[in-house]
Motif scaffolding. Sequence first.
Motif, PDB file in Angstrom:
ATOM      1  N   MET A   1       0.840  -1.190   0.000  1.00 39.41           N
ATOM      2  CA  MET A   1       0.000   0.000   0.000  1.00 39.41           C
ATOM      3  C   MET A   1       0.878   1.244   0.000  1.00 39.41           C
ATOM      4  O   MET A   1       0.642   2.193  -0.708  1.00 39.41           O
ATOM      5  CB  MET A   1      -0.867   0.019   1.234  1.00 39.41           C
ATOM      6  N   ARG A   2       1.905   1.203   0.789  1.00 41.96           N
ATOM      7  CA  ARG A   2       2.746   2.390   0.919  1.00 41.96           C
ATOM      8  C   ARG A   2       3.359   2.738  -0.413  1.00 41.96           C
ATOM      9  O   ARG A   2       3.550   3.893  -0.752  1.00 41.96           O
ATOM     10  CB  ARG A   2       3.845   2.083   1.919  1.00 41.96           C
ATOM     11  N   LYS A   3       3.694   1.684  -1.147  1.00 38.81           N
ATOM     12  CA  LYS A   3       4.330   1.908  -2.425  1.00 38.81           C
ATOM     13  C   LYS A   3       3.397   2.607  -3.367  1.00 38.81           C
ATOM     14  O   LYS A   3       3.815   3.275  -4.289  1.00 38.81           O
ATOM     15  CB  LYS A   3       4.724   0.569  -3.021  1.00 38.81           C
ATOM     16  N   ILE A   4       2.129   2.416  -3.169  1.00 36.12           N
ATOM     17  CA  ILE A   4       1.146   2.980  -4.071  1.00 36.12           C
ATOM     18  C   ILE A   4       1.222   4.484  -4.041  1.00 36.12           C
ATOM     19  O   ILE A   4       1.164   5.130  -5.071  1.00 36.12           O
ATOM     20  CB  ILE A   4      -0.255   2.536  -3.653  1.00 36.12           C
ATOM     21  N   PHE A   5       1.317   5.047  -2.856  1.00 31.17           N
ATOM     22  CA  PHE A   5       1.291   6.504  -2.766  1.00 31.17           C
ATOM     23  C   PHE A   5       2.492   7.127  -3.424  1.00 31.17           C
ATOM     24  O   PHE A   5       2.399   8.138  -4.058  1.00 31.17           O
ATOM     25  CB  PHE A   5       1.249   6.936  -1.313  1.00 31.17           C
ATOM     26  N   GLN A   6       3.606   6.492  -3.224  1.00 26.68           N
ATOM     27  CA  GLN A   6       4.798   7.067  -3.812  1.00 26.68           C
ATOM     28  C   GLN A   6       4.695   7.056  -5.323  1.00 26.68           C
ATOM     29  O   GLN A   6       5.055   8.029  -5.964  1.00 26.68           O
ATOM     30  CB  GLN A   6       6.013   6.281  -3.338  1.00 26.68           C
ATOM     31  N   PRO A   7       4.225   5.968  -5.911  1.00 30.40           N
ATOM     32  CA  PRO A   7       4.104   5.960  -7.360  1.00 30.40           C
ATOM     33  C   PRO A   7       3.172   7.040  -7.819  1.00 30.40           C
ATOM     34  O   PRO A   7       3.345   7.588  -8.898  1.00 30.40           O
ATOM     35  CB  PRO A   7       3.503   4.614  -7.661  1.00 30.40           C
ATOM     36  N   LEU A   8       2.144   7.338  -7.035  1.00 30.87           N
ATOM     37  CA  LEU A   8       1.203   8.353  -7.452  1.00 30.87           C
ATOM     38  C   LEU A   8       1.942   9.651  -7.688  1.00 30.87           C
ATOM     39  O   LEU A   8       1.757  10.335  -8.682  1.00 30.87           O
ATOM     40  CB  LEU A   8       0.174   8.579  -6.344  1.00 30.87           C
ATOM     41  N   ILE A  71      -4.439   5.439  -0.535  1.00 27.13           N
ATOM     42  CA  ILE A  71      -4.780   4.154  -1.153  1.00 27.13           C
ATOM     43  C   ILE A  71      -5.508   3.307  -0.121  1.00 27.13           C
ATOM     44  O   ILE A  71      -5.110   3.241   1.039  1.00 27.13           O
ATOM     45  CB  ILE A  71      -3.523   3.412  -1.617  1.00 27.13           C
ATOM     46  N   SER A  72      -6.569   2.652  -0.562  1.00 29.18           N
ATOM     47  CA  SER A  72      -7.312   1.759   0.327  1.00 29.18           C
ATOM     48  C   SER A  72      -7.310   0.344  -0.236  1.00 29.18           C
ATOM     49  O   SER A  72      -7.313   0.138  -1.457  1.00 29.18           O
ATOM     50  CB  SER A  72      -8.749   2.250   0.519  1.00 29.18           C
ATOM     51  N   VAL A  73      -7.302  -0.632   0.672  1.00 30.94           N
ATOM     52  CA  VAL A  73      -7.305  -2.047   0.306  1.00 30.94           C
ATOM     53  C   VAL A  73      -8.463  -2.725   1.024  1.00 30.94           C
ATOM     54  O   VAL A  73      -8.596  -2.616   2.250  1.00 30.94           O
ATOM     55  CB  VAL A  73      -5.977  -2.725   0.707  1.00 30.94           C
ATOM     56  N   PRO A 100     -12.518  -3.268   8.095  1.00 34.27           N
ATOM     57  CA  PRO A 100     -12.674  -3.773   6.729  1.00 34.27           C
ATOM     58  C   PRO A 100     -11.586  -3.337   5.760  1.00 34.27           C
ATOM     59  O   PRO A 100     -11.388  -3.991   4.727  1.00 34.27           O
ATOM     60  CB  PRO A 100     -14.029  -3.220   6.301  1.00 34.27           C
ATOM     61  N   GLN A 101     -10.885  -2.232   6.052  1.00 29.62           N
ATOM     62  CA  GLN A 101      -9.919  -1.709   5.089  1.00 29.62           C
ATOM     63  C   GLN A 101      -8.574  -1.400   5.744  1.00 29.62           C
ATOM     64  O   GLN A 101      -8.493  -1.150   6.947  1.00 29.62           O
ATOM     65  CB  GLN A 101     -10.449  -0.435   4.433  1.00 29.62           C
ATOM     66  N   ALA A 102      -7.553  -1.416   4.920  1.00 33.22           N
ATOM     67  CA  ALA A 102      -6.250  -0.856   5.281  1.00 33.22           C
ATOM     68  C   ALA A 102      -6.069   0.402   4.430  1.00 33.22           C
ATOM     69  O   ALA A 102      -6.412   0.410   3.246  1.00 33.22           O
ATOM     70  CB  ALA A 102      -5.137  -1.854   5.007  1.00 33.22           C
ATOM     71  N   ILE A 103      -5.576   1.456   5.056  1.00 34.79           N
ATOM     72  CA  ILE A 103      -5.420   2.744   4.366  1.00 34.79           C
ATOM     73  C   ILE A 103      -3.962   3.166   4.423  1.00 34.79           C
ATOM     74  O   ILE A 103      -3.346   3.193   5.495  1.00 34.79           O
ATOM     75  CB  ILE A 103      -6.287   3.849   5.015  1.00 34.79           C
ATOM     76  N   LEU A 104      -3.419   3.499   3.269  1.00 34.22           N
ATOM     77  CA  LEU A 104      -2.065   4.011   3.196  1.00 34.22           C
ATOM     78  C   LEU A 104      -2.101   5.466   2.741  1.00 34.22           C
ATOM     79  O   LEU A 104      -2.681   5.780   1.707  1.00 34.22           O
ATOM     80  CB  LEU A 104      -1.237   3.193   2.204  1.00 34.22           C
ATOM     81  N   LYS A 105      -1.505   6.340   3.534  1.00 40.58           N
ATOM     82  CA  LYS A 105      -1.394   7.755   3.185  1.00 40.58           C
ATOM     83  C   LYS A 105       0.080   8.086   2.963  1.00 40.58           C
ATOM     84  O   LYS A 105       0.914   7.842   3.833  1.00 40.58           O
ATOM     85  CB  LYS A 105      -1.970   8.648   4.282  1.00 40.58           C
ATOM     86  N   SER A 132      -2.569   2.674   8.080  1.00 41.03           N
ATOM     87  CA  SER A 132      -3.641   2.402   9.041  1.00 41.03           C
ATOM     88  C   SER A 132      -4.129   0.978   8.806  1.00 41.03           C
ATOM     89  O   SER A 132      -4.648   0.662   7.732  1.00 41.03           O
ATOM     90  CB  SER A 132      -4.791   3.396   8.865  1.00 41.03           C
ATOM     91  N   LEU A 133      -3.970   0.117   9.812  1.00 43.53           N
ATOM     92  CA  LEU A 133      -4.311  -1.293   9.685  1.00 43.53           C
ATOM     93  C   LEU A 133      -4.793  -1.811  11.027  1.00 43.53           C
ATOM     94  O   LEU A 133      -4.166  -1.558  12.057  1.00 43.53           O
ATOM     95  CB  LEU A 133      -3.086  -2.076   9.215  1.00 43.53           C
TER      96      LEU A 133
END
Length: 468
Positions: A1-8, A71-73, A100-105, A132-133
Amino acid sequence: MRKIFQPLVAFALLAAPLARSAPVPLEINPAQQPEMRFSVDAPLDEIVGTTDALSGKAGFDPVSGTGSGTISVDLARFHTGIALRDEDLRDQFFQTDKYPQAILKIDKLDPSVAGLLLPGRSVQADGIGTLSLHGVNRPIRIPLKLQAGSQGGRTLLLAQGSFDIRFADYGIPRPKALFLKLGDRAHVEVALPFVGPPSDPSQPPAPPTPLPQMTLFKPGVFTAVAHAPRGVKKHVPPKFEFAETTPEGQGERLFHDPTLGANGNVITCASCHTSYDEVTPGDENRDGNVHPAHSLFDVARRPTLWQGLTPTPVAASAFCVRGFMLNADGLTRDHQAKLAAYLDKISPDDVAPATDFPSILLTRATPLKNPVQGDRKRGALLEKRYCESCHSATSVRPPLTPGLYEPDYIVRRVRWLWGKDDHQMPPISMERLPDTELRDIVTYLAGDESKRIFQRKHPAPAAPTASK
């Protein structure tokens, strides 16, 4: 998830001209099949879960290099390949009814990639933010590989990375009976495609620079992020027959050497094969165990190996080193020469028949009927004979514990009915392990449903009382 934000952040950077100071919006593109995978070490094998239920948006200013994203999972949509285990994952670990979700900021990239992420090249940076998990928020730093491209007037960004999560850090419970059985952390990998808005229609379209095809599980996808090597257990030192100063002695030591494989390898040639005659009375199962594969005694005299695919023992060894020991480079010439000397030395006869490949093919095509209707007491004895050469306190995997495994999963791992030969546990054909004995082992390892580690909401049918 963390990687997602950086790519953004990186994606936005690619898409916009440097003169533009407004944040460029990006979002995960579901059409490109984003994926997340986690793996947790377990007694029988790694538990691997995957999902494509990822969503998120981000904004990035290519001039200043600042950006943010979320990003949410959907944790309920992870799949491990076994329905009951998926239920355990949701109910016992993630507790998705509460969380229900994990959130990466992601707040920023370090170092900034402003002006560096250009179409056709890749950039590495750490994404810094918060994960956030399970109701817990913790700071996170994720190494990422970002690749930029364009298609149809839109900016494309592929973000890839990996990180570890310690269960204790996020208050994720593990049942007491599993505390010393499962790993204490999950290794997470992500491959995330992002897309930007349509380009300005008043500007001429730039030539397309598409991204490479993204497939999470192909070797080499995560080459930018180093994976931590798995722990290798201390083996009982083998007794060597040949002197270390001889070529055959050096090859014999390679036969017992796990470093032939890559990081993450835990097996040796000796994990699957013996080197003595299994046919001559008195020699069969000399060490008290049945090994998964045939003995390599007389292997240099066989006409073909690996179902006719390899003409020599050294070629077959290279195949095993790549497929089972996870070393994509295979064997060096020096290793080949030493192993060839050893395999020739343990092949005293003039000729030897090829391995019975039809039985291997039949094993792969034949499921096990009524897997928990065997004899538990007999299964306990057979588990020692067939499994303990690898699953013991001094071998490559921990001892097996009844009650931790689903019956169909045990069958798949033993028979490889799903057709994979690259997960280190070798297939055991019905020639070496007949169905009747496998059924007894499965009945024993599946355990009594009333004593299982997990008390499921929808328990599986219990084994017949007659088999207890």
